[in-house]
Write an enzyme that holds these catalytic residues in place. Structure first.
Site, PDB file in Angstrom:
ATOM      1  N   PRO A 193      41.848  64.277  23.409  1.00 39.87           N
ATOM      2  CA  PRO A 193      41.088  62.844  22.338  1.00 39.87           C
ATOM      3  C   PRO A 193      40.361  63.588  21.424  1.00 39.87           C
ATOM      4  O   PRO A 193      40.006  64.258  21.245  1.00 39.87           O
ATOM      5  CB  PRO A 193      40.154  62.518  23.559  1.00 39.87           C
ATOM      6  CG  PRO A 193      40.639  63.018  25.019  1.00 39.87           C
ATOM      7  CD  PRO A 193      41.455  63.709  25.079  1.00 39.87           C
ATOM      8  N   GLU A 194      40.151  63.121  20.162  1.00 40.19           N
ATOM      9  CA  GLU A 194      39.739  62.992  18.783  1.00 40.19           C
ATOM     10  C   GLU A 194      38.727  61.735  19.142  1.00 40.19           C
ATOM     11  O   GLU A 194      38.365  61.265  19.676  1.00 40.19           O
ATOM     12  CB  GLU A 194      41.013  62.985  17.994  1.00 40.19           C
ATOM     13  CG  GLU A 194      41.746  64.029  18.394  1.00 40.19           C
ATOM     14  CD  GLU A 194      43.018  64.382  17.107  1.00 40.19           C
ATOM     15  OE1 GLU A 194      42.113  64.791  15.902  1.00 40.19           O
ATOM     16  OE2 GLU A 194      43.913  65.177  16.846  1.00 40.19           O
TER      17      GLU A 194
ATOM     18  N   LYS B  39      33.048  64.086  19.446  1.00 36.82           N
ATOM     19  CA  LYS B  39      33.954  64.064  20.327  1.00 36.82           C
ATOM     20  C   LYS B  39      33.024  64.086  21.613  1.00 36.82           C
ATOM     21  O   LYS B  39      33.983  64.229  22.396  1.00 36.82           O
ATOM     22  CB  LYS B  39      35.124  65.123  20.411  1.00 36.82           C
ATOM     23  CG  LYS B  39      36.454  65.180  19.556  1.00 36.82           C
ATOM     24  CD  LYS B  39      37.085  66.662  20.085  1.00 36.82           C
ATOM     25  CE  LYS B  39      37.914  66.499  18.796  1.00 36.82           C
ATOM     26  NZ  LYS B  39      38.765  68.373  18.586  1.00 36.82           N
TER      27      LYS B  39
ATOM     28  N   ARG C 165      47.297  76.860  15.142  1.00 40.83           N
ATOM     29  CA  ARG C 165      47.309  75.095  15.225  1.00 40.83           C
ATOM     30  C   ARG C 165      49.207  75.199  15.277  1.00 40.83           C
ATOM     31  O   ARG C 165      48.839  75.197  13.811  1.00 40.83           O
ATOM     32  CB  ARG C 165      46.607  74.058  15.591  1.00 40.83           C
ATOM     33  CG  ARG C 165      45.439  74.491  15.718  1.00 40.83           C
ATOM     34  CD  ARG C 165      44.968  74.833  17.941  1.00 40.83           C
ATOM     35  NE  ARG C 165      45.324  73.250  17.837  1.00 40.83           N
ATOM     36  CZ  ARG C 165      45.286  72.089  18.312  1.00 40.83           C
ATOM     37  NH1 ARG C 165      43.934  72.546  17.741  1.00 40.83           N
ATOM     38  NH2 ARG C 165      45.914  70.482  19.108  1.00 40.83           N
TER      39      ARG C 165
END
Length: 266
Positions: A2-3, A59, A252
């Protein structure tokens, strides 16, 4: 994971399901998602409390009541679900908050498969420290605040945008999308941007986030980089048709267009 847009959608679910309602009962089905408190204390402290207007920063979701304030972080697989109290729980529902009157009560459910984060009290030292370490919220950051953050930061853009102390709320998908739409290579350094590039970056940040918040996620549009991430064999750039590149940047998996986002000169 989730962002910011996902957590904003959870805030809206929370507000619609629970705001102004009294917590009648708390069922802790898995205390592994609680931090700094026991299941018994958690249930006791929240029973009978009225839920106030929820807030989000990055977040993190802040659940305010007329008593304790909770901090929720959803890790990779967490979410909030509003259900009828008679609906059978999902096997990954960890905490159930029964709300409202006894005729047709609702349940707000914290659902999380992997349990990497969870729930804290806002006055817990660990939670307070984590919240204090957050940078400005990416959805509301001003141009001046973004410029100041870029000027104070060394290193690559991708690493900066993933750092929650730089901007709160961005993850891998949003960062790649913003940089692609702004035509900036993820390996560009924060201090290498021109005045025009900083202005374009701020405009793009606001546009991508507003669109994503309306969608409740980073939308996988064909015209967005996000819509091409999972294409087999490497997808063409939605803007120019050049084959997209993928490689680790800042630890990433990063996607970019070598034509639209030219690599920095060494």
């Amino acid at each position: 994971m989730p962002e910011l847009p996902d957590v904003e959608s959870f805030r809206e679910i929370l507000a619609d399901c629970a705001r102004g309602r009294t917590i009648r009962r708390v069922e802790v089905r898995d205390s592994g998602v609680l931090h700094g408190t026991s299941a018994r204390r958690f249930s006791r402290d929240l029973a009978g409390r009225e839920v106030r207007e929820p807030e989000r920063h990055g977040k993190w979701l802040l659940v305010r009541t007329d008593g304790p304030t909770l901090l929720l972080h959803f890790g990779m697989t967490g979410r909030l679900v509003c259900a009828d109290a008679d609906d059978p729980p999902h096997r990954h529902d960890r905490i159930l908050f029964t709300l409202g009157d006894t005729r047709r009560p609702r349940q707000l459910r914290y659902r999380d498969q992997r349990k990497l984060k969870g729930l804290w009290y806002a006055d817990d030292p660990e939670a307070a420290r984590r919240l204090d370490e957050q940078g400005p919220d990416a959805l509301t950051v001003s141009r001046a605040a973004l410029d100041a953050a870029l000027a104070a930061r060394r290193g690559r853009l991708k690493a900066a945008f993933l750092d929650q102390s730089f901007l709160a709320g961005l993850g891998n998908l949003l960062t790649d999308e913003i940089l692609w739409q702004a035509r900036l290579h993820p390996a560009r350094t924060t201090r290498s941007l021109t005045e025009d590039e900083r202005a374009a970056l701020h405009r793009t940040l606001r546009r991508v986030l507003r669109t994503s918040v309306r969608a409740g996620q980073v939308p996988p549009r064909d015209t967005w980089l996000t819509g091409r991430r999972d294409a087999p064999g490497g997808a063409p750039c939605p803007r120019c048709g050049t084959r997209l590149r993928s490689a680790p940047v800042a630890g990433r998996t990063t996607l970019w267009c070598p034509h639209c986002q030219p690599a920095p000169s060494r």
